[in-house]
Enzyme design. Structure first.
Site, PDB file in Angstrom:
ATOM      1  N   ASP A 187      11.171 -30.283 -26.471  1.00  0.00           N
ATOM      2  CA  ASP A 187      10.268 -29.669 -26.556  1.00  0.00           C
ATOM      3  C   ASP A 187      10.617 -28.009 -26.533  1.00  0.00           C
ATOM      4  OD1 ASP A 187       8.318 -27.869 -28.087  1.00  0.00           O
ATOM      5  OD2 ASP A 187       6.781 -29.002 -27.905  1.00  0.00           O
ATOM      6  N   ARG A 229       9.265 -25.025 -26.652  1.00  0.00           N
ATOM      7  CA  ARG A 229       8.279 -23.857 -27.019  1.00  0.00           C
ATOM      8  C   ARG A 229       7.936 -23.474 -25.441  1.00  0.00           C
ATOM      9  NH1 ARG A 229       5.253 -26.770 -31.629  1.00  0.00           N
ATOM     10  NH2 ARG A 229       5.335 -28.608 -29.953  1.00  0.00           N
TER      11      ARG A 229
END
Length: 353
Positions: free
Chosen positions: A285, A287
């Site tokens: 991930d 983000r």
């Protein structure tokens, strides 16, 4: 303020340069994105000296490349290597068709901050995280220049969010709604906040941090649960009469739509979501949920009832000054196309499904 670009502005220029195939100078190294580099510029760069291709640890693990530099590996570029060679190492699309790449030579020692900054820039430009690096001793006129240490430090900081515009926007889920636009000072994509009703700033607001998903939110893709989650969250806020949904432009868990489609192609070869990201050279991930915390603060919210199945979002918000009074589960129906994806989210990413 002078007319000279700040470091943040220079980083924005550097991202744009990499995206159009221009190299940048980081410290005493020429750095170019393997994905966008054209053959004439490859030859021009190699005229400066021996070249290495810097890739991330996850990509190196896929290629069985020795990693001597912590989170990245350097590969000596052979003298007869062309653009196709660079792309084959950087892009996993053909890994199963040509599994026997190499042998690779990985140098040891030396300063790799320029290589690390180049990979970070490529990621933030939503390009494959693989950069060609060549030492440059003489002038490289007209190219964007950065110092590796300050560049890395600046890219690790939280972007400042500025409100740009807001207007009433009646929605199917709630007619009394308002759309806010926030612009980061990094020059990257703007982010949005949908405010439903007139939620109090003195009490925890029903909130959702939703990452953009063009395929799910717009096209109705059955491969993920993003579209159903978006509409279920808006419907719940509409029914409650108030809430705030942050729509963060971090497609594909932060890797961008093009890389997300590359990941989907790898999933079609039999790899799961996490494995596909790793083969591309990304983390599970990528983000940055600090963006969500920053926007909530800008809007005056200090506490939320967070609609999420991801405990990491709860921890992130609380770690950045937003109190999570309650985690509100957001479970949507499965289908035969996304059940494997949801199982991986639970098993490998810790989602509570």
């Amino acid at each position: 303020m002078t007319l000279i670009p700040t470091l943040t502005e220079t980083l924005s220029r550097a991202r744009a340069d990499l995206r159009i195939g221009l190299p940048v100078v980081i410290g005493d190294q020429l750095v170019a994105a393997a994905e966008t580099l054209a053959a004439p510029r490859l030859e021009a760069m190699r005229a400066f000296g021996p070249a290495v291709l810097a890739i991330t640890g996850p990509r190196a693990e896929t290629l069985k490349v020795r990693v001597y530099d912590g989170d990245l590996a350097r590969i000596e570029v052979p003298g007869d290597a062309d653009l196709a060679w660079l792309r084959a190492v950087a892009d996993p699309a053909g890994d199963l068709m040509t599994p026997m790449k190499g042998p690779f030579r990985s140098p040891r020692g030396g300063d790799v901050d320029a290589h690390r900054a180049g990979i970070a820039l490529a990621k933030s430009a939503q390009l494959l995280p693989a950069v060609l690096v060549v030492p440059v001793a003489g002038p490289a006129e007209g190219l964007t220049r950065l110092s590796p240490g300050p560049a890395l430090a600046q890219m690790a900081t939280e972007a400042a969010m500025a409100p740009v515009a807001a207007a009433r926007l009646p929605l199917l889920a709630a007619e009394n709604s308002k759309l806010h636009i926030f612009r980061p000072d990094t020059g990257e994509a703007e982010h949005y906040a949908v405010e439903i009703g007139a939620p109090s700033r003195a009490a925890p607001v029903l909130a959702r941090l939703h990452s953009a998903c063009f395929t799910g939110d717009v096209l109705g893709s059955l491969k993920c649960d993003c579209g159903p989650q978006l509409h279920a969250a808006l419907a719940a806020m509409g029914q409650a009469g108030e809430g705030v949904l942050l729509y963060l432009n971090q497609e594909g868990r932060g890797i961008g739509l093009a890389n997300k489609m590359r990941a989907y192609a790898l999933q079609n070869q039999g790899f799961d979501t996490v494995e596909a990201n790793h083969r591309l050279g990304f983390e599970d991930d990528e983000r940055d949920f600090r963006i969500g915390a920053g926007i909530l603060k800008k809007m005056g919210f200090g506490a939320v009832r967070l609609m999420t199945n991801n405990p990491k979002k709860v921890a992130m918000l609380e770690g950045h000054g937003i109190r999570v009074a309650e985690r509100v589960p957001l479970i949507t129906p499965r289908n035969r196309h996304n059940t494997g994806y949801l199982d991986v989210k639970a098993a490998k990413s810790g989602h509570l499904l």
